[in-house]
Every structure is written in structure tokens, then in C-alpha cells.
Write an enzyme that holds these catalytic residues in place. Structure first.
Site, PDB file in Angstrom:
ATOM      1  N   CYS A  54      -8.031 -16.176   9.540  1.00  0.00           N
ATOM      2  CA  CYS A  54      -8.293 -15.858   8.131  1.00  0.00           C
ATOM      3  C   CYS A  54      -7.312 -16.597   7.222  1.00  0.00           C
ATOM      4  CB  CYS A  54      -8.174 -14.351   7.923  1.00  0.00           C
ATOM      5  SG  CYS A  54      -8.593 -13.828   6.256  1.00  0.00           S
ATOM      6  N   CYS A  58      -2.165 -11.549   4.384  1.00  0.00           N
ATOM      7  CA  CYS A  58      -1.828 -10.127   4.460  1.00  0.00           C
ATOM      8  C   CYS A  58      -0.747  -9.898   5.529  1.00  0.00           C
ATOM      9  CB  CYS A  58      -3.082  -9.320   4.796  1.00  0.00           C
ATOM     10  SG  CYS A  58      -4.460  -9.750   3.708  1.00  0.00           S
ATOM     11  N   CYS A  61      -1.522  -8.140   8.975  1.00  0.00           N
ATOM     12  CA  CYS A  61      -2.764  -8.405   9.715  1.00  0.00           C
ATOM     13  C   CYS A  61      -2.616  -9.393  10.865  1.00  0.00           C
ATOM     14  CB  CYS A  61      -3.837  -8.886   8.747  1.00  0.00           C
ATOM     15  SG  CYS A  61      -5.464  -8.971   9.530  1.00  0.00           S
ATOM     16  N   CYS A  98     -19.633   0.039  11.750  1.00  0.00           N
ATOM     17  CA  CYS A  98     -18.890  -0.721  10.745  1.00  0.00           C
ATOM     18  C   CYS A  98     -18.555  -2.096  11.296  1.00  0.00           C
ATOM     19  CB  CYS A  98     -17.577  -0.026  10.393  1.00  0.00           C
ATOM     20  SG  CYS A  98     -17.788   1.682   9.899  1.00  0.00           S
ATOM     21  N   CYS A 129     -22.035  -0.167   7.714  1.00  0.00           N
ATOM     22  CA  CYS A 129     -20.903  -0.454   6.835  1.00  0.00           C
ATOM     23  C   CYS A 129     -20.433  -1.862   7.146  1.00  0.00           C
ATOM     24  CB  CYS A 129     -19.775   0.548   7.091  1.00  0.00           C
ATOM     25  SG  CYS A 129     -18.298   0.195   6.118  1.00  0.00           S
ATOM     26  N   CYS A 189     -16.213   2.601   0.435  1.00  0.00           N
ATOM     27  CA  CYS A 189     -15.192   3.033   1.384  1.00  0.00           C
ATOM     28  C   CYS A 189     -13.922   2.274   1.006  1.00  0.00           C
ATOM     29  CB  CYS A 189     -15.632   2.684   2.807  1.00  0.00           C
ATOM     30  SG  CYS A 189     -14.349   2.989   4.042  1.00  0.00           S
ATOM     31  N   ARG A 261     -10.704   9.503   5.964  1.00  0.00           N
ATOM     32  CA  ARG A 261     -10.813   8.971   7.326  1.00  0.00           C
ATOM     33  C   ARG A 261      -9.434   8.752   7.940  1.00  0.00           C
ATOM     34  NH1 ARG A 261     -14.934   6.627  10.164  1.00  0.00           N
ATOM     35  NH2 ARG A 261     -16.271   6.900   8.359  1.00  0.00           N
TER      36      ARG A 261
HETATM   37  N1  SAM Z   1     -10.975  -9.376   5.612  1.00  0.00           N
HETATM   38  C1  SAM Z   1     -11.506  -8.226   5.002  1.00  0.00           C
HETATM   39  C2  SAM Z   1     -10.536  -7.549   4.060  1.00  0.00           C
HETATM   40  O1  SAM Z   1      -9.359  -7.768   4.134  1.00  0.00           O
HETATM   41  O2  SAM Z   1     -11.012  -6.764   3.242  1.00  0.00           O
HETATM   42  C3  SAM Z   1     -12.013  -7.192   5.993  1.00  0.00           C
HETATM   43  C4  SAM Z   1     -11.268  -6.965   7.274  1.00  0.00           C
HETATM   44  S1  SAM Z   1      -9.612  -6.297   7.118  1.00  0.00           S
HETATM   45  C5  SAM Z   1      -9.013  -6.429   8.747  1.00  0.00           C
HETATM   46  C6  SAM Z   1      -9.923  -4.550   6.856  1.00  0.00           C
HETATM   47  C7  SAM Z   1      -8.764  -3.621   6.678  1.00  0.00           C
HETATM   48  O3  SAM Z   1      -8.125  -3.400   7.928  1.00  0.00           O
HETATM   49  C8  SAM Z   1      -7.621  -4.042   5.785  1.00  0.00           C
HETATM   50  O4  SAM Z   1      -7.901  -3.866   4.435  1.00  0.00           O
HETATM   51  C9  SAM Z   1      -6.519  -3.096   6.228  1.00  0.00           C
HETATM   52  O5  SAM Z   1      -6.572  -1.901   5.476  1.00  0.00           O
HETATM   53  C10 SAM Z   1      -6.874  -2.797   7.688  1.00  0.00           C
HETATM   54  N2  SAM Z   1      -5.867  -3.343   8.593  1.00  0.00           N
HETATM   55  C11 SAM Z   1      -5.731  -4.621   8.981  1.00  0.00           C
HETATM   56  N3  SAM Z   1      -4.688  -4.778   9.809  1.00  0.00           N
HETATM   57  C12 SAM Z   1      -4.129  -3.559   9.955  1.00  0.00           C
HETATM   58  C13 SAM Z   1      -2.988  -3.072  10.692  1.00  0.00           C
HETATM   59  N4  SAM Z   1      -2.226  -3.878  11.427  1.00  0.00           N
HETATM   60  N5  SAM Z   1      -2.696  -1.762  10.615  1.00  0.00           N
HETATM   61  C14 SAM Z   1      -3.469  -0.940   9.857  1.00  0.00           C
HETATM   62  N6  SAM Z   1      -4.543  -1.342   9.152  1.00  0.00           N
HETATM   63  C15 SAM Z   1      -4.873  -2.632   9.188  1.00  0.00           C
HETATM   64 FE1  SF4 Z   2      -7.874 -11.651   6.359  1.00  0.00          FE
HETATM   65 FE2  SF4 Z   2      -6.682  -9.682   7.663  1.00  0.00          FE
HETATM   66 FE3  SF4 Z   2      -6.212  -9.993   5.107  1.00  0.00          FE
HETATM   67 FE4  SF4 Z   2      -8.646  -9.146   5.896  1.00  0.00          FE
HETATM   68  S1  SF4 Z   2      -6.721  -8.048   6.119  1.00  0.00           S
HETATM   69  S2  SF4 Z   2      -8.186 -10.711   4.362  1.00  0.00           S
HETATM   70  S3  SF4 Z   2      -8.801 -10.256   7.837  1.00  0.00           S
HETATM   71  S4  SF4 Z   2      -5.691 -11.464   6.730  1.00  0.00           S
END
Ligand code: SAM
Ligand code: SF4
Ligand code: DTB
Length: 315
Positions: A54, A58, A61, A98, A129, A189, A261
């Protein structure tokens, strides 16, 4: 009758967090009982339809290309695999499927396949979802026309702390996608992650943002950070799990009719901690061996926990 408010001040929310634990849980459970069956929990299963690589940064992530997490990058998976996994989730008792993609926002060449996924999963009689990153008006409308039930798009933390965790988009970008989804008539959500080194004021501020939207999100996921090796947040201090439970309780009190949730982080929690989360008003969770890229307690363990607590899953 429970009043739905959209004018919470930060001080009111901070005061809820500061209540003696027993008073807070009692209030949350009282409101929970006015609005829901206290022994029913809705379960959804997650599937990563496009993993890793990606472009966003973040800090939490595993899927950001900037984080050296060793995660193998995958292309958008085939429709047949999605349908197979959804069918299996349905057989295990999940009522919603989802699908998540590691995108900043979907590209047209992928988006057409995503629409096929919505259509085929709906044919199985499951709720759908998707979480695909930022959407424009046209994409929102096409998802709505295909019959997508929920769109997940988390605010993740407070506006004040956001820039410490993510720099490749703004809080306003998130709010804009959320209002497009809301205006198109889909269920929203949206929630966040706690345990990222934020202050308790940040947790209050995140919940304030969610509760003061023109309508509360139908579903509010509260994730506990899953610390992934290779991400900037991998060695942040552990959050006191009682503060996690408090976050659930305050979400329940200020968004009384939303599903709250209990999301990521359950493998790091004891069964007793999860039981406290349900007592505090959590009434949905993710079910199945995996979240998107990290582990979740297995379905068998969860069914045993439900059994011990006398909880039934909502169909
Ligand atoms: N890329 C899209 C986004 O960021 O909206 C969708 C996928 S992203 C992985 C969805 C959500 O997963 C993030 O907004 C975050 O809240 C959650 N998430 C990702 N990594 C995480 C982690 N290590 N621990 C807890 N929640 C996590
Ligand atoms: Fe990309 Fe992870 Fe951020 Fe979603 S949460 S935008 S998958 S880096
Ligand atoms: C949400 O709030 N949590 C889910 C779902 N919405 C998409 C994702 C949790 C991801 C946890 C880390 C991982 O497995 O990669």
C-alpha cells in the site's frame, strides 16, 4: 427512551472516561440493555482481497509499502476464491462478510472486479462490507447500486494525533469519504485503534468525532493495536486493557444504538478481558482464524467462549 446526541463536548466525554470503573460499566450496561439483547453478539468474517504494497504510510499497518514487515504483496484475488471463503464463513455462522483492500483508493481496473465480489457475496444471502480506502462520488454510487450494505472507513485516532500516525492523507479526507458513503444511503462502519501511544484525551476526541457526526455510524469498531514487527509502532508501550474496556464503555454510552465492535487485538486479550468488553457494551466482533494479515482467535475458541458466557451469535 434513549436520546441520541450529536453535541458531546470533549469535557463530558473525558468525565465519562474518568468515572470509577464500576460506575462506568454499570452505566454502559444499563444503556446497552435499553437498546439491545445483552446476550447477542453479531459476527462478521474478514477477508483480505488485496494484500500489502500500500502507498499510504499508516504507522500501525503491516501492509504499508514503507513498513518493512516481510509481508508478501499480493494482487487482487480471484472472484471464485472470494465466493468460496464467503460460503465457508457463512457455514461457520458469520452473517456479514467484510472484504478489505490495501489501497489508498481503488483504481478503475480493480474496481469493476470489486463490484462483482459484492454481487456474488450478496447472492449467498450474506450482508456485505468493503473497506477499500478513499472513494469518490461515482465509486460510492456504484457500490450502493450493487447493493453493498456497509462501508468501513476508520477515523483511527483523534484529529490531534492523526498526523503523528499517518502523513499521506488528512483527517478531512477520511471525513469526506464517510460523508459520501452516508449521503449515498449505505450503512457506515467507522471507529479506530487504541494503544498507539495516544493520550486518553485522544481516545475521548476520537469518540467525540464519531458521536458528533450528523448520524452515528451503525457500526463502531474499536481495535486494539496489533503490534507488527517492522512498523513504527511496533514497540509502543502496552495500553492498560482496562482503558480499552473503558473505551468500549464510553462508545456504548455516547452512541447507544450503534453496534460496538470488539475488533483487532483479541488474541492478546484473555477471555476474561473479552467478557468485560461484552459487559461494557460490545456487541459485535470478527470471527475466523485471520483478521486481514494478523491472527484472530479461532472460531472454535470463540464458540466455546460464547458458550461459557451464554452468548448467542446474531444471524
Ligand atoms: N486501506 C483501507 C483503509 O485504510 O481504510 C482499508 C484497509 S485498512 C487495513 C482497515 C483498518 O484496519 C484500518 O483503518 C485500521 O483501523 C485497521 N488496522 C490496520 N492495521 C492494524 C493493526 N496493526 N492493529 C489494529 N488495527 C489495524
Ligand atoms: Fe494502506 Fe494499511 Fe493504511 Fe489501509 S491502513 S491505507 S492498507 S497502509
Ligand atoms: C476494522 O476496524 N478492523 C478490521 C476491519 N475494520 C477492516 C481490520 C483489522 C486489521 C488488523 C490488522 C491486520 O490483520 O492486518
Amino acid at each position: 427512551m434513549t436520546e441520541l446526541r450529536h453535541d458531546w463536548s470533549i469535557d463530558e466525554i473525558i468525565a465519562l472516561f474518568a468515572l470509577p470503573f464500576n460506575d462506568l460499566i454499570f452505566r454502559a450496561q444499563t444503556i446497552h440493555r435499553e437498546n439491545f439483547d445483552p446476550n447477542a453478539v453479531q459476527v462478521s468474517t474478514l477477508l483480505s482481497i488485496k494484500t500489502g504494497g500500500c502507498s499510504e504510510d499508516c504507522g500501525y499497518c503491516s501492509q504499508s509499502a514503507r513498513n518493512k514487515t516481510g509481508l508478501e504483496r499480493e494482487r487482487l484475488i480471484a472472484l471464485e476464491e472470494v465466493v468460496e471463503k464467503a460460503q465457508a464463513a457463512k457455514e461457520k455462522g458469520a452473517s456479514r462478510f467484510c472484504m478489505g483492500a490495501a489501497w489508498r483508493s481503488p483504481k478503475e481496473k480493480d474496481f469493476v472486479h470489486v463490484l462483482d465480489m459484492v454481487r456474488e457475496v450478496r447472492k449467498l444471502g450474506m450482508e456485505t462490507c468493503m473497506t477499500l480506502g478513499m472513494l469518490d462520488d461515482d465509486q460510492v454510487q456504484r457500490l450502493k447500486d450493487e447493493g453493498l450494505d456497509y462501508y468501513n472507513h476508520n477515523l483511527d485516532t483523534s484529529p490531534e494525533y492523526y498526523g503523528d500516525v499517518i502523513t499521506t492523507r488528512t483527517y478531512q479526507d477520511r471525513l469526506d469519504t464517510l460523508s459520501r458513503v452516508r449521503d449515498a444511503g449505505m450503512s457506515v462502519c467507522s471507529g479506530g485503534i487504541v494503544g498507539m501511544g495516544e493520550s486518553s484525551r485522544d481516545r475521548a476526541s476520537l469518540l467525540q468525532q464519531l458521536a458528533n457526526m450528523p448520524r452515528h455510524p451503525e457500526s463502531v469498531p474499536i481495535n486494539m493495536l496489533v503490534k507488527v514487527e517492522g512498523t513504527p509502532l511496533s514497540d509502543v508501550d502496552d495500553l492498560d486493557l482496562l482503558d480499552f474496556v473503558r473505551t468500549i464503555a464510553v462508545a456504548r454510552i455516547i452512541m447507544p444504538k450503534s453496534m460496538v465492535r470488539l475488533s483487532a487485538g483479541r488474541t492478546e486479550m484473555t477471555d476474561e478481558c473479552q467478557a468485560l468488553c461484552f459487559l461494557a457494551g460490545a456487541n459485535s466482533m470478527f470471527y475466523g482464524e485471520r483478521l486481514l494479515t494478523t491472527d484472530n482467535p479461532g472460531a472454535d475458541h470463540d464458540m466455546e467462549l460464547f458458550d461459557r458466557l451464554g452468548i448467542h451469535s446474531l444471524q
